[in-house]
Design a protein around this motif. Structure first.
Motif, mmCIF file in Angstrom:
data_model
loop_
_atom_site.group_PDB
_atom_site.id
_atom_site.type_symbol
_atom_site.label_atom_id
_atom_site.label_comp_id
_atom_site.label_asym_id
_atom_site.label_seq_id
_atom_site.Cartn_x
_atom_site.Cartn_y
_atom_site.Cartn_z
ATOM 1 N N ARG A 51 11.614 -0.291 -12.630
ATOM 2 C CA ARG A 51 10.416 -0.750 -11.921
ATOM 3 C C ARG A 51 10.666 -2.129 -11.337
ATOM 4 N NH1 ARG A 51 8.103 2.017 -16.417
ATOM 5 N NH2 ARG A 51 8.297 0.164 -17.686
ATOM 6 N N LEU A 52 10.159 -2.326 -10.123
ATOM 7 C CA LEU A 52 10.290 -3.611 -9.449
ATOM 8 C C LEU A 52 8.919 -4.106 -9.017
ATOM 9 C CD1 LEU A 52 12.676 -1.518 -8.211
ATOM 10 C CD2 LEU A 52 13.413 -3.664 -7.248
ATOM 11 N N ILE A 53 8.685 -5.384 -9.175
ATOM 12 C CA ILE A 53 7.556 -6.038 -8.518
ATOM 13 C C ILE A 53 8.158 -6.710 -7.300
ATOM 14 C CG2 ILE A 53 5.782 -7.814 -8.650
ATOM 15 C CD1 ILE A 53 5.636 -7.246 -11.655
ATOM 16 N N VAL A 54 7.738 -6.257 -6.140
ATOM 17 C CA VAL A 54 8.323 -6.731 -4.887
ATOM 18 C C VAL A 54 7.669 -8.052 -4.502
ATOM 19 C CG1 VAL A 54 8.741 -6.171 -2.468
ATOM 20 C CG2 VAL A 54 8.802 -4.351 -4.200
ATOM 21 N N LEU A 55 8.479 -9.090 -4.367
ATOM 22 C CA LEU A 55 8.000 -10.422 -4.021
ATOM 23 C C LEU A 55 8.147 -10.720 -2.535
ATOM 24 C CD1 LEU A 55 9.633 -12.318 -7.015
ATOM 25 C CD2 LEU A 55 7.286 -11.446 -6.863
ATOM 26 N N LYS A 56 9.201 -10.178 -1.926
ATOM 27 C CA LYS A 56 9.459 -10.434 -0.514
ATOM 28 C C LYS A 56 8.262 -10.000 0.325
ATOM 29 C CE LYS A 56 12.977 -10.043 2.950
ATOM 30 N NZ LYS A 56 14.347 -9.779 3.227
ATOM 31 N N ALA A 63 7.737 -4.084 2.917
ATOM 32 C CA ALA A 63 8.726 -4.606 1.963
ATOM 33 C C ALA A 63 9.018 -3.563 0.885
ATOM 34 C CB ALA A 63 8.236 -5.907 1.342
ATOM 35 N N ARG A 64 7.980 -2.909 0.381
ATOM 36 C CA ARG A 64 8.189 -1.868 -0.628
ATOM 37 C C ARG A 64 8.992 -0.710 -0.041
ATOM 38 N NH1 ARG A 64 2.820 -2.795 -1.137
ATOM 39 N NH2 ARG A 64 2.303 -0.677 -0.469
ATOM 40 N N ARG A 65 8.679 -0.324 1.185
ATOM 41 C CA ARG A 65 9.411 0.766 1.839
ATOM 42 C C ARG A 65 10.877 0.383 2.026
ATOM 43 N NH1 ARG A 65 8.750 5.412 1.348
ATOM 44 N NH2 ARG A 65 10.937 5.496 1.042
ATOM 45 N N SER A 66 11.122 -0.857 2.409
ATOM 46 C CA SER A 66 12.484 -1.338 2.593
ATOM 47 C C SER A 66 13.275 -1.266 1.285
ATOM 48 C CB SER A 66 12.455 -2.773 3.127
ATOM 49 O OG SER A 66 13.749 -3.292 3.227
ATOM 50 N N VAL A 67 12.633 -1.650 0.188
ATOM 51 C CA VAL A 67 13.278 -1.583 -1.126
ATOM 52 C C VAL A 67 13.638 -0.132 -1.443
ATOM 53 C CG1 VAL A 67 12.827 -1.815 -3.615
ATOM 54 C CG2 VAL A 67 12.225 -3.679 -2.056
ATOM 55 N N LEU A 68 12.699 0.766 -1.270
ATOM 56 C CA LEU A 68 12.962 2.174 -1.567
ATOM 57 C C LEU A 68 14.077 2.723 -0.688
ATOM 58 C CD1 LEU A 68 9.291 3.387 -2.028
ATOM 59 C CD2 LEU A 68 11.007 3.053 -3.830
ATOM 60 N N GLU A 82 0.683 0.101 -3.991
ATOM 61 C CA GLU A 82 0.182 -1.110 -3.343
ATOM 62 C C GLU A 82 -0.510 -2.053 -4.316
ATOM 63 O OE1 GLU A 82 -2.671 -2.475 0.376
ATOM 64 O OE2 GLU A 82 -2.481 -0.368 -0.102
ATOM 65 N N ARG A 83 -1.352 -1.521 -5.161
ATOM 66 C CA ARG A 83 -2.191 -2.360 -6.021
ATOM 67 C C ARG A 83 -1.390 -3.378 -6.825
ATOM 68 N NH1 ARG A 83 -6.241 -0.256 -10.763
ATOM 69 N NH2 ARG A 83 -6.986 -2.319 -11.344
ATOM 70 N N PHE A 84 -0.203 -2.994 -7.275
ATOM 71 C CA PHE A 84 0.603 -3.876 -8.117
ATOM 72 C C PHE A 84 1.843 -4.409 -7.398
ATOM 73 C CE2 PHE A 84 -1.622 -0.923 -10.970
ATOM 74 C CZ PHE A 84 -2.380 -1.846 -11.690
ATOM 75 N N ARG A 85 1.951 -4.161 -6.088
ATOM 76 C CA ARG A 85 3.116 -4.574 -5.287
ATOM 77 C C ARG A 85 4.415 -4.063 -5.903
ATOM 78 N NH1 ARG A 85 2.913 -10.863 -5.067
ATOM 79 N NH2 ARG A 85 3.546 -10.338 -7.150
ATOM 80 N N MET A 86 4.347 -2.858 -6.442
ATOM 81 C CA MET A 86 5.480 -2.319 -7.181
ATOM 82 C C MET A 86 6.199 -1.208 -6.427
ATOM 83 S SD MET A 86 3.948 -2.018 -11.056
ATOM 84 C CE MET A 86 5.436 -1.270 -11.693
ATOM 85 N N ALA A 87 7.455 -1.051 -6.809
ATOM 86 C CA ALA A 87 8.245 0.118 -6.446
ATOM 87 C C ALA A 87 8.885 0.604 -7.736
ATOM 88 C CB ALA A 87 9.311 -0.235 -5.419
#
Length: 130
Positions: A51-56, A63-68, A82-87
């Motif tokens: 699990r990642l909390i995306v900061l960028k 940003a989440r899509r880019s990480v994935l 979205e709610r937790f800015r997570m991936a």
């Protein structure tokens, strides 16, 4: 997915549960109201959950899509919330585990994300350098 024998196969990313991963087989008990309660893992899938909390960019959808997308190139699947800015990444045993770990550590150093291991295997642990 109910397997009909008192077990289920997880068919999604276990976002907030530690120690289980996508495709694990879990024993369940059904209470009087028909609610399934998870028990022991009957068969581990050998998948990992990271699990990642995306900061960028404040954890934006882009940003989440880019990480994935970048981790997908290394053999993972996953989804964002979205709610937790997570991936969350589902990492199968055939994925490039050393490169995935290296990228996770690099991104954390760069301030792009924080990450944690939700469920890992011996193969994943063997990629640790410290």
């Amino acid at each position: 997915m109910d397997l009909g024998d008192g077990t289920v196969r997880l068919d999604n990313t276990p976002w907030f549960v530690r120690g289980v991963a996508n495709d694990d087989i879990i024993r369940v008990e059904i209470d009087d109201e028909g609610i399934r309660w998870a028990g022991e893992t009957v068969r581990a899938s050998e998948n990992c959950t990271i699990r990642l909390i995306v900061l960028k960019d404040g954890g934006s959808a882009a940003a989440r899509r880019s990480v994935l997308d970048i981790f997908h190139k290394l053999g993972t699947t996953g989804e964002g919330i979205e709610r937790f800015r997570m991936a969350a990444l589902d990492v199968p045993p055939g994925a490039d585990l050393p490169r995935i770990r290296k990228l996770l550590e690099h991104g954390a150093t760069e301030g792009w994300w924080h990450w944690e291991e939700g469920c890992v295997t011996a193969a994943w642990r063997s990629t640790a350098t410290n």
